[in-house]
Design an enzyme around this catalytic site. Structure first.
Site, PDB file in Angstrom:
ATOM      1  NE  ARG A   7      -1.535  -1.456   3.683  1.00 60.70           N
ATOM      2  CZ  ARG A   7      -1.720  -1.268   4.985  1.00 60.70           C
ATOM      3  NH1 ARG A   7      -2.855  -0.810   5.432  1.00 60.70           N
ATOM      4  NH2 ARG A   7      -0.765  -1.560   5.840  1.00 60.70           N
ATOM      5  CD  GLU A  12       6.698   7.148  16.601  1.00 58.37           C
ATOM      6  OE1 GLU A  12       7.829   7.161  17.125  1.00 58.37           O
ATOM      7  OE2 GLU A  12       5.729   6.494  17.028  1.00 58.37           O
ATOM      8  CD  GLN A  28      10.139  28.816  13.320  1.00 59.56           C
ATOM      9  OE1 GLN A  28      10.276  29.559  14.268  1.00 59.56           O
ATOM     10  NE2 GLN A  28      10.687  29.062  12.144  1.00 59.56           N
ATOM     11  CG  ASN A  30      10.972  26.582   9.515  1.00 57.43           C
ATOM     12  OD1 ASN A  30      10.024  27.308   9.768  1.00 57.43           O
ATOM     13  ND2 ASN A  30      12.078  26.598  10.219  1.00 57.43           N
ATOM     14  CG  HIS A  43      21.194  29.435   6.302  1.00 61.15           C
ATOM     15  ND1 HIS A  43      20.242  28.846   5.512  1.00 61.15           N
ATOM     16  CD2 HIS A  43      21.842  30.315   5.499  1.00 61.15           C
ATOM     17  CE1 HIS A  43      20.298  29.351   4.293  1.00 61.15           C
ATOM     18  NE2 HIS A  43      21.262  30.238   4.254  1.00 61.15           N
ATOM     19  CE  LYS A  53      18.243  25.351  11.552  1.00 66.95           C
ATOM     20  NZ  LYS A  53      18.896  25.864  10.344  1.00 66.95           N
ATOM     21  CE1 TYR A 113      14.615  25.030   9.186  1.00 68.61           C
ATOM     22  CE2 TYR A 113      14.094  24.140   7.022  1.00 68.61           C
ATOM     23  CZ  TYR A 113      14.375  25.221   7.850  1.00 68.61           C
ATOM     24  OH  TYR A 113      14.412  26.491   7.326  1.00 68.61           O
ATOM     25  CG  ASP A 124      19.698  34.872   9.211  1.00 67.62           C
ATOM     26  OD1 ASP A 124      19.737  33.644   9.383  1.00 67.62           O
ATOM     27  OD2 ASP A 124      19.729  35.407   8.088  1.00 67.62           O
ATOM     28  CE  LYS A 150      20.477  35.849   4.972  1.00 64.39           C
ATOM     29  NZ  LYS A 150      19.233  35.494   5.633  1.00 64.39           N
TER      30      LYS A 150
END
Length: 170
Positions: A7, A12, A28, A30, A43, A53, A113, A124, A150
């Site tokens: 299928r 998880e 959070q 993203n 970064h 992360k 993440y 930043d 950047k």
């Protein structure tokens, strides 16, 4: 755990026990979609908003890179790279104090993440993806790399810490 059958699969992707084990809470999440050759990074968030992360690829294939920026660490200035893909559904933990980036090795990648702290533009930071002292193998030909203006302007790791140390002296 990844379970596959005729299928499809079941995975998880998160369990609070991970946060307990790592002693980190994620606040959070993203997601980005990128085409072949895209390179995002390297970064990080500056203290006191340094982020941990938990990253994974939902679709496609990427080379995920971590650079240890913790000056008191035995692995300072070293990098680790792992190729992540949708077939394996593996995740990678990025500790706080490390820079992070990835390059897209397939036609397209959908990347997700979780972060332990929210993003604050004033905190930043970044280091140059092509820093010759780091020698990161991004898995792409230079002609194929798509990187933001950047990210092209970030300092090398050495330059970043020289600037940071000068700021502390002021």
């Amino acid at each position: 755990m990844l379970w596959r059958d005729q299928r499809g699969y079941f995975l998880e992707t998160y369990n609070h026990a991970i946060s307990d084990y790592l002693q980190i809470s994620f606040v959070q999440e993203n997601e980005s979609r990128s085409s072949y050759g895209t390179l995002r990074g390297l970064h990080f968030q500056k203290d006191p908003w340094a982020q941990a992360k938990l990253v994974r690829v939902l679709r496609g294939r990427v080379r995920d890179v971590i650079v240890d920026m913790r000056q008191d660490s035995a692995t300072y200035g070293q990098h680790l790279f792992v190729d992540l893909c949708e077939d394996k559904q593996e995740q990678l933990f990025v500790p706080p104090g490390c820079a992070h980036g990835f390059s897209v090795l397939g036609e397209e990648a959908l990347f997700a993440y979780k972060c332990s702290k929210p993003y604050f533009p004033d905190h930043d930071g970044g280091i140059l993806y092509c820093d010759p002292e780091l020698g990161i193998p991004w898995g792409l030909e230079e002609k194929d790399i798509l990187v933001s203006e950047k990210d092209r302007k970030h300092p090398s790791l050495r330059e970043y810490h020289q600037e940071e140390n000068q700021e502390e002296l002021r």
